[in-house]
Design a protein around this motif. Structure first.
Motif, mmCIF file in Angstrom:
data_model
loop_
_atom_site.group_PDB
_atom_site.id
_atom_site.type_symbol
_atom_site.label_atom_id
_atom_site.label_comp_id
_atom_site.label_asym_id
_atom_site.label_seq_id
_atom_site.Cartn_x
_atom_site.Cartn_y
_atom_site.Cartn_z
ATOM 1 N N GLU A 53 0.836 -1.210 0.000
ATOM 2 C CA GLU A 53 0.000 0.000 0.000
ATOM 3 C C GLU A 53 0.867 1.256 0.000
ATOM 4 N N GLU A 54 1.925 1.265 0.793
ATOM 5 C CA GLU A 54 2.828 2.429 0.854
ATOM 6 C C GLU A 54 3.492 2.677 -0.488
ATOM 7 N N VAL A 55 3.930 1.615 -1.156
ATOM 8 C CA VAL A 55 4.593 1.765 -2.456
ATOM 9 C C VAL A 55 3.611 2.309 -3.487
ATOM 10 N N ARG A 56 2.351 1.939 -3.379
ATOM 11 C CA ARG A 56 1.340 2.431 -4.316
ATOM 12 C C ARG A 56 1.089 3.928 -4.154
ATOM 13 N N HIS A 57 1.178 4.422 -2.925
ATOM 14 C CA HIS A 57 0.771 5.801 -2.646
ATOM 15 C C HIS A 57 1.907 6.805 -2.556
ATOM 16 N N ALA A 58 3.137 6.341 -2.528
ATOM 17 C CA ALA A 58 4.243 7.294 -2.389
ATOM 18 C C ALA A 58 5.387 6.879 -3.309
ATOM 19 N N PRO A 59 5.909 7.821 -4.057
ATOM 20 C CA PRO A 59 7.058 7.484 -4.910
ATOM 21 C C PRO A 59 8.286 7.204 -4.029
ATOM 22 N N LEU A 60 9.097 6.273 -4.473
ATOM 23 C CA LEU A 60 10.291 5.916 -3.713
ATOM 24 C C LEU A 60 11.544 6.364 -4.449
ATOM 25 N N ASP A 61 12.466 6.928 -3.709
ATOM 26 C CA ASP A 61 13.758 7.250 -4.308
ATOM 27 C C ASP A 61 14.597 5.978 -4.341
ATOM 28 N N GLU A 62 15.833 6.103 -4.809
ATOM 29 C CA GLU A 62 16.697 4.934 -4.955
ATOM 30 C C GLU A 62 16.943 4.236 -3.618
ATOM 31 N N ALA A 63 17.185 5.005 -2.572
ATOM 32 C CA ALA A 63 17.429 4.413 -1.251
ATOM 33 C C ALA A 63 16.168 3.689 -0.733
ATOM 34 N N GLY A 64 15.012 4.268 -0.978
ATOM 35 C CA GLY A 64 13.762 3.639 -0.564
ATOM 36 C C GLY A 64 13.512 2.336 -1.300
ATOM 37 N N ARG A 69 13.531 -3.568 -1.420
ATOM 38 C CA ARG A 69 14.071 -4.823 -1.956
ATOM 39 C C ARG A 69 14.605 -5.681 -0.825
ATOM 40 N N GLU A 70 15.336 -5.063 0.094
ATOM 41 C CA GLU A 70 15.910 -5.788 1.231
ATOM 42 C C GLU A 70 14.792 -6.381 2.113
ATOM 43 N N ILE A 71 13.764 -5.585 2.384
ATOM 44 C CA ILE A 71 12.635 -6.059 3.202
ATOM 45 C C ILE A 71 11.926 -7.214 2.504
ATOM 46 N N PRO A 97 13.589 -14.044 -5.052
ATOM 47 C CA PRO A 97 14.283 -12.836 -4.577
ATOM 48 C C PRO A 97 14.919 -12.095 -5.758
ATOM 49 N N PHE A 98 15.156 -10.825 -5.551
ATOM 50 C CA PHE A 98 15.826 -10.026 -6.579
ATOM 51 C C PHE A 98 17.281 -10.465 -6.644
ATOM 52 N N THR A 99 17.834 -10.487 -7.850
ATOM 53 C CA THR A 99 19.229 -10.904 -8.013
ATOM 54 C C THR A 99 20.075 -9.736 -8.475
ATOM 55 N N GLY A 100 21.342 -9.832 -8.209
ATOM 56 C CA GLY A 100 22.265 -8.789 -8.618
ATOM 57 C C GLY A 100 22.216 -7.591 -7.694
ATOM 58 N N GLU A 108 8.674 -2.955 -10.503
ATOM 59 C CA GLU A 108 9.149 -4.302 -10.165
ATOM 60 C C GLU A 108 8.842 -4.638 -8.701
ATOM 61 N N LEU A 109 9.050 -3.677 -7.824
ATOM 62 C CA LEU A 109 8.750 -3.892 -6.410
ATOM 63 C C LEU A 109 7.259 -4.131 -6.195
ATOM 64 N N ARG A 110 6.419 -3.333 -6.851
ATOM 65 C CA ARG A 110 4.971 -3.489 -6.706
ATOM 66 C C ARG A 110 4.507 -4.858 -7.193
#
Length: 163
Positions: A53-64, A69-71, A97-100, A108-110
């Protein structure tokens, strides 16, 4: 010591009633699908759903995106540790899991999180269906035991002026 009374042998036509509840005869080899830590799976599922839900409603920068991805990867690992081997394998096929070292895009995260949430919801529905089937079978077994029960011994009808 009280005297033991001999029970008459059961008729061979009646199958014995066991304490095990069986939902149905499987058409394929039986799997051992189980969840070792249901509360943990529920917590992770709720967290992943909220993150989606958070990813849908707020844009994420590279660190986010990197943190998401880690979570995601940690969540998949933790879930796999709480599941039987066959469910863990299924989860591994569905939620890779994400590779590389490349940071995934928001899309991709969504998609990955939505896929994981969908799989978890399917797991929860499967658990509910299994519990319902077990309740129905237990109720049916109880009714069958009641039908087979020896009726209570009836004494002579009470008679007399006071009854």
């Amino acid at each position: 010591m009280p005297a033991m009374t001999e029970q008459p042998p059961q008729q061979p036509a009646e199958p014995p009633i066991s304490g095990e509840v069986v939902a149905a005869e499987p058409a394929e080899p039986q799997s051992n699908e189980s969840v070792a830590s249901p509360a943990k799976v529920m917590r992770i599922g709720a967290m992943v759903r909220q993150l989606l839900e958070e990813v849908r409603h707020a844009p994420l920068d590279e660190a986010g995106r990197d943190r998401m991805r880690e979570i995601y990867d940690i969540s998949v690992r933790e879930l796999a540790d709480s599941l039987s081997p066959d469910l863990a394998q299924e989860l591994g096929r569905v939620a890779r899991p994400f590779t590389g070292d490349e940071i995934p895009s928001e899309a991709e995260l969504r998609v990955a999180q939505a896929q994981l949430v969908g799989w978890l919801e399917g797991l929860f529905h499967g658990i509910q269906a299994t519990l319902f089937a077990q309740q129905v079978n237990a109720r049916n077994q109880l009714e069958e035991m009641r039908r087979r029960a020896i009726p209570g011994r009836q004494g002579p009808e009470p008679s007399g002026p006071y009854l």
